[in-house]
Structure formats: structure tokens, C-alpha cells
Write a protein that holds these residues in place. Structure first.
Motif, PDB file in Angstrom:
ATOM      1  N   GLY A 102     -44.158 -37.136 -42.116  1.00  0.00           N
ATOM      2  CA  GLY A 102     -43.304 -37.692 -42.492  1.00  0.00           C
ATOM      3  C   GLY A 102     -41.509 -36.365 -42.423  1.00  0.00           C
ATOM      4  N   ASP A 103     -41.896 -35.726 -42.941  1.00  0.00           N
ATOM      5  CA  ASP A 103     -40.665 -34.078 -43.085  1.00  0.00           C
ATOM      6  C   ASP A 103     -40.897 -34.048 -41.486  1.00  0.00           C
ATOM      7  OD1 ASP A 103     -39.653 -33.876 -45.393  1.00  0.00           O
ATOM      8  OD2 ASP A 103     -41.771 -32.567 -45.826  1.00  0.00           O
ATOM      9  N   ASP A 104     -42.371 -33.675 -40.799  1.00  0.00           N
ATOM     10  CA  ASP A 104     -42.128 -33.275 -39.470  1.00  0.00           C
ATOM     11  C   ASP A 104     -41.942 -33.766 -38.209  1.00  0.00           C
ATOM     12  OD1 ASP A 104     -43.027 -30.444 -40.655  1.00  0.00           O
ATOM     13  OD2 ASP A 104     -45.239 -30.570 -39.967  1.00  0.00           O
ATOM     14  N   GLN A 105     -42.387 -35.181 -38.847  1.00  0.00           N
ATOM     15  CA  GLN A 105     -41.630 -36.004 -37.202  1.00  0.00           C
ATOM     16  C   GLN A 105     -40.396 -36.626 -37.483  1.00  0.00           C
ATOM     17  OE1 GLN A 105     -44.120 -37.956 -36.080  1.00  0.00           O
ATOM     18  NE2 GLN A 105     -45.791 -36.483 -36.384  1.00  0.00           N
ATOM     19  N   GLY A 106     -39.691 -35.939 -38.796  1.00  0.00           N
ATOM     20  CA  GLY A 106     -38.603 -35.429 -38.157  1.00  0.00           C
ATOM     21  C   GLY A 106     -37.484 -34.899 -37.198  1.00  0.00           C
ATOM     22  N   TYR A 107     -38.171 -33.728 -36.835  1.00  0.00           N
ATOM     23  CA  TYR A 107     -37.288 -33.153 -35.794  1.00  0.00           C
ATOM     24  C   TYR A 107     -38.176 -33.000 -34.686  1.00  0.00           C
ATOM     25  CZ  TYR A 107     -42.109 -30.160 -36.554  1.00  0.00           C
ATOM     26  OH  TYR A 107     -42.765 -29.545 -36.215  1.00  0.00           O
ATOM     27  N   VAL A 108     -39.285 -34.247 -34.419  1.00  0.00           N
ATOM     28  CA  VAL A 108     -40.106 -34.250 -33.102  1.00  0.00           C
ATOM     29  C   VAL A 108     -39.155 -34.269 -31.907  1.00  0.00           C
ATOM     30  CG1 VAL A 108     -42.413 -35.396 -32.473  1.00  0.00           C
ATOM     31  CG2 VAL A 108     -41.930 -34.868 -33.882  1.00  0.00           C
ATOM     32  N   GLU A 109     -38.553 -35.693 -32.373  1.00  0.00           N
ATOM     33  CA  GLU A 109     -37.162 -35.630 -31.144  1.00  0.00           C
ATOM     34  C   GLU A 109     -37.034 -34.678 -30.790  1.00  0.00           C
ATOM     35  OE1 GLU A 109     -33.392 -39.053 -30.073  1.00  0.00           O
ATOM     36  OE2 GLU A 109     -34.981 -39.651 -31.752  1.00  0.00           O
ATOM     37  N   SER A 110     -36.059 -33.912 -31.960  1.00  0.00           N
ATOM     38  CA  SER A 110     -34.822 -32.881 -31.599  1.00  0.00           C
ATOM     39  C   SER A 110     -35.641 -31.489 -30.787  1.00  0.00           C
ATOM     40  CB  SER A 110     -34.497 -32.460 -32.526  1.00  0.00           C
ATOM     41  OG  SER A 110     -33.508 -33.666 -33.221  1.00  0.00           O
ATOM     42  N   ILE A 111     -36.878 -30.805 -31.363  1.00  0.00           N
ATOM     43  CA  ILE A 111     -38.066 -30.004 -30.357  1.00  0.00           C
ATOM     44  C   ILE A 111     -37.845 -30.962 -29.248  1.00  0.00           C
ATOM     45  CG2 ILE A 111     -39.453 -29.251 -29.899  1.00  0.00           C
ATOM     46  CD1 ILE A 111     -37.673 -27.868 -32.941  1.00  0.00           C
ATOM     47  N   LYS A 112     -38.556 -32.283 -28.588  1.00  0.00           N
ATOM     48  CA  LYS A 112     -38.823 -32.549 -27.527  1.00  0.00           C
ATOM     49  C   LYS A 112     -37.474 -32.338 -26.427  1.00  0.00           C
ATOM     50  CE  LYS A 112     -42.589 -34.820 -28.278  1.00  0.00           C
ATOM     51  NZ  LYS A 112     -43.480 -36.277 -28.204  1.00  0.00           N
ATOM     52  N   LYS A 113     -36.263 -33.558 -27.483  1.00  0.00           N
ATOM     53  CA  LYS A 113     -34.598 -33.415 -26.546  1.00  0.00           C
ATOM     54  C   LYS A 113     -34.716 -31.763 -25.833  1.00  0.00           C
ATOM     55  CE  LYS A 113     -30.379 -34.248 -26.350  1.00  0.00           C
ATOM     56  NZ  LYS A 113     -28.621 -34.225 -27.004  1.00  0.00           N
ATOM     57  N   PHE A 114     -35.027 -30.216 -27.234  1.00  0.00           N
ATOM     58  CA  PHE A 114     -34.799 -29.028 -26.430  1.00  0.00           C
ATOM     59  C   PHE A 114     -35.394 -28.812 -25.494  1.00  0.00           C
ATOM     60  CE2 PHE A 114     -35.850 -24.803 -28.052  1.00  0.00           C
ATOM     61  CZ  PHE A 114     -34.940 -23.894 -27.407  1.00  0.00           C
ATOM     62  N   LEU A 115     -36.880 -29.051 -26.023  1.00  0.00           N
ATOM     63  CA  LEU A 115     -37.471 -28.672 -25.384  1.00  0.00           C
ATOM     64  C   LEU A 115     -37.463 -28.585 -24.028  1.00  0.00           C
ATOM     65  CD1 LEU A 115     -41.019 -28.286 -26.997  1.00  0.00           C
ATOM     66  CD2 LEU A 115     -39.543 -26.402 -26.182  1.00  0.00           C
ATOM     67  N   HIS A 116     -37.562 -30.267 -23.289  1.00  0.00           N
ATOM     68  CA  HIS A 116     -36.740 -30.435 -21.905  1.00  0.00           C
ATOM     69  C   HIS A 116     -36.302 -29.990 -21.841  1.00  0.00           C
ATOM     70  CE1 HIS A 116     -40.717 -32.997 -23.165  1.00  0.00           C
ATOM     71  NE2 HIS A 116     -40.068 -33.751 -22.048  1.00  0.00           N
ATOM     72  N   GLU A 117     -35.320 -30.023 -22.101  1.00  0.00           N
ATOM     73  CA  GLU A 117     -33.804 -29.168 -21.322  1.00  0.00           C
ATOM     74  C   GLU A 117     -34.027 -28.013 -21.109  1.00  0.00           C
ATOM     75  OE1 GLU A 117     -30.917 -29.480 -24.896  1.00  0.00           O
ATOM     76  OE2 GLU A 117     -30.503 -31.593 -25.261  1.00  0.00           O
ATOM     77  N   ASP A 118     -34.823 -27.497 -21.717  1.00  0.00           N
ATOM     78  CA  ASP A 118     -34.003 -26.061 -21.193  1.00  0.00           C
ATOM     79  C   ASP A 118     -36.270 -25.977 -20.606  1.00  0.00           C
ATOM     80  OD1 ASP A 118     -34.077 -24.235 -24.018  1.00  0.00           O
ATOM     81  OD2 ASP A 118     -32.301 -25.149 -22.626  1.00  0.00           O
ATOM     82  N   SER A 119     -36.362 -27.030 -19.574  1.00  0.00           N
ATOM     83  CA  SER A 119     -37.872 -26.955 -19.069  1.00  0.00           C
ATOM     84  C   SER A 119     -38.453 -26.678 -19.865  1.00  0.00           C
ATOM     85  CB  SER A 119     -37.717 -26.034 -18.023  1.00  0.00           C
ATOM     86  OG  SER A 119     -38.934 -26.499 -17.364  1.00  0.00           O
ATOM     87  N   VAL A 120     -39.784 -25.472 -19.674  1.00  0.00           N
ATOM     88  CA  VAL A 120     -39.890 -24.594 -21.070  1.00  0.00           C
ATOM     89  C   VAL A 120     -39.436 -23.260 -21.204  1.00  0.00           C
ATOM     90  CG1 VAL A 120     -42.641 -23.611 -21.301  1.00  0.00           C
ATOM     91  CG2 VAL A 120     -42.533 -25.596 -19.785  1.00  0.00           C
ATOM     92  N   PRO A 121     -38.860 -23.086 -22.080  1.00  0.00           N
ATOM     93  CA  PRO A 121     -38.148 -21.859 -22.438  1.00  0.00           C
ATOM     94  C   PRO A 121     -38.686 -20.573 -22.636  1.00  0.00           C
ATOM     95  CG  PRO A 121     -38.576 -23.899 -24.296  1.00  0.00           C
ATOM     96  CD  PRO A 121     -39.181 -24.501 -23.614  1.00  0.00           C
ATOM     97  N   ASP A 122     -37.937 -19.603 -21.906  1.00  0.00           N
ATOM     98  CA  ASP A 122     -39.241 -18.377 -21.665  1.00  0.00           C
ATOM     99  C   ASP A 122     -38.787 -17.621 -22.887  1.00  0.00           C
ATOM    100  OD1 ASP A 122     -39.464 -15.786 -20.744  1.00  0.00           O
ATOM    101  OD2 ASP A 122     -38.697 -15.707 -18.922  1.00  0.00           O
ATOM    102  N   TYR A 123     -39.315 -17.350 -23.595  1.00  0.00           N
ATOM    103  CA  TYR A 123     -38.754 -16.836 -25.457  1.00  0.00           C
ATOM    104  C   TYR A 123     -38.665 -15.335 -24.997  1.00  0.00           C
ATOM    105  CZ  TYR A 123     -38.937 -21.018 -27.852  1.00  0.00           C
ATOM    106  OH  TYR A 123     -38.565 -22.322 -27.873  1.00  0.00           O
TER     107      TYR A 123
END
Length: 173
Positions: free
Chosen positions: A118-139
Motif C-alpha cells: 500500500g504505502d510503499d507502492q504510492g512512492y514507486v512512480e515518483s522514485i522511478k521518475k527521479f532515478l530516470h531523470e538523473d540516470s543513476v544518481p551519484d550520491y
């Protein structure tokens, strides 16, 4: 008590999050196995590790959601906090000699299934979009020091603290 099984419906499709969720499921099962073997020393050790790992996971998830600008971060963080507030009672009862493992196992299995699906599935789209925007983030790069990096450094710094010291920031957030 039935063993908690990992299933595809628990997957978020975010590899690091899924790896962490699988580790938590594994710890729940280790606690159950130790209890069945009447190995309360291992039960205590697994409970401590599970608390540490779960709080670290919450910090990781929240930092990732913050970086992705997930709009429901506040409510999601609150769900984590409410869960974390239940832990001291279980810890105190266990330390007083009560066998809380069956009750804790049941609560954890129910909570994990509901929270991840439930709760975690809610953020999946936002996180995936973020990860794709920045390719693989260099933290680790200096120019992109993110909330995730800061959270992970804080977790490492607090690792040697006692149980209630580590829990206090989660409760006071």
C-alpha cells in the motif's frame, strides 16, 4: 506461525528498496526460526538487528522520497514513526522475560504486507521518475550531496548508540 514468504506483489521495482525489504522479511523469519528452536539469545540478537535495520531502511526510504520530491513524504514518514513507536513496548516486554515473538511476528507480517503493498507502492512512480531523470544518481559527488547521503552518514554515525538513543530521533521527528 507461518513463515513470511516474499512474493512479486511485494516488489517495488526499485532494486535497493526491494533488497532492503527482502532483508527485513529474512530477519522476521530468522526470529521465528530462533523461537521455534527455543534460542532466546538469538531471538534477542535478531530483534535488535531487525530494529536497527528497519530504522535504517526508513531513513533511506524517506531520504529517497525527499530527493524525489514525493508529495506524500510527510504522511509516509508519519506511518514509519507510528510503527517505530510500537517497538519500545515489545522491547521492554521481551527484556522483562515475556515471549513476545509470536505476537511480534504476526504484527510484523501483517504490517509489512500492508505497508509495502500500500504505502510503499504510492512512492514507486515518483522514485522511478527521479532515478530516470538523473540516470543513476551519484550520491557521492560533492556537487550532488543529497539528503540520502546525509541520512546514510547519520545512520553510520549512530550505529554504536543504544537502542533507545537510535529510536529517539524517529519518535521526535
Amino acid at each position: 506461525m507461518k513463515k513470511m514468504e516474499w512474493s512479486p506483489e511485494l516488489e517495488t521495482g526499485i532494486p535497493e528498496v526491494d533488497t532492503q525489504h527482502k532483508r527485513i522479511v529474512n530477519l522476521v523469519n530468522q526470529m521465528q526460526e530462533a523461537r521455534l528452536n527455543k534460542d532466546m539469545e538469538t531471538v534477542a540478537s535478531v530483534i535488535t538487528e531487525m530494529v536497527d535495520y528497519t530504522l535504517s531502511h526508513f531513513a533511506f526510504e524517506e531520504a529517497l522520497m525527499e530527493d524525489a520530491r514525493y508529495r506524500f513524504l510527510g504522511p509516509h514518514r508519519r506511518v514509519h514513526e507510528l510503527f517505530a513507536m510500537k517497538i519500545p513496548e515489545f522491547q521492554a516486554r521481551f527484556e522483562a522475560g515475556e515471549d513476545i515473538t509470536e505476537e511480534l511476528h504476526t504484527m510484523l507480517v501483517r504490517w509489512l504486507y500492508n505497508h509495502i503493498r500500500g504505502d510503499d507502492q504510492g512512492y514507486v512512480e515518483s522514485i522511478k521518475k527521479f532515478l530516470h531523470e538523473d540516470s543513476v544518481p551519484d550520491y557521492t559527488s560533492k556537487s550532488s550531496k543529497t539528503n540520502l547521503q546525509a541520512a546514510m552518514q547519520e545512520i553510520q554515525a549512530n550505529r554504536s548508540s543504544g537502542f533507545f538513543t537510535r529510536l529517539k530521533p524517529a519518535l521526535s521527528g
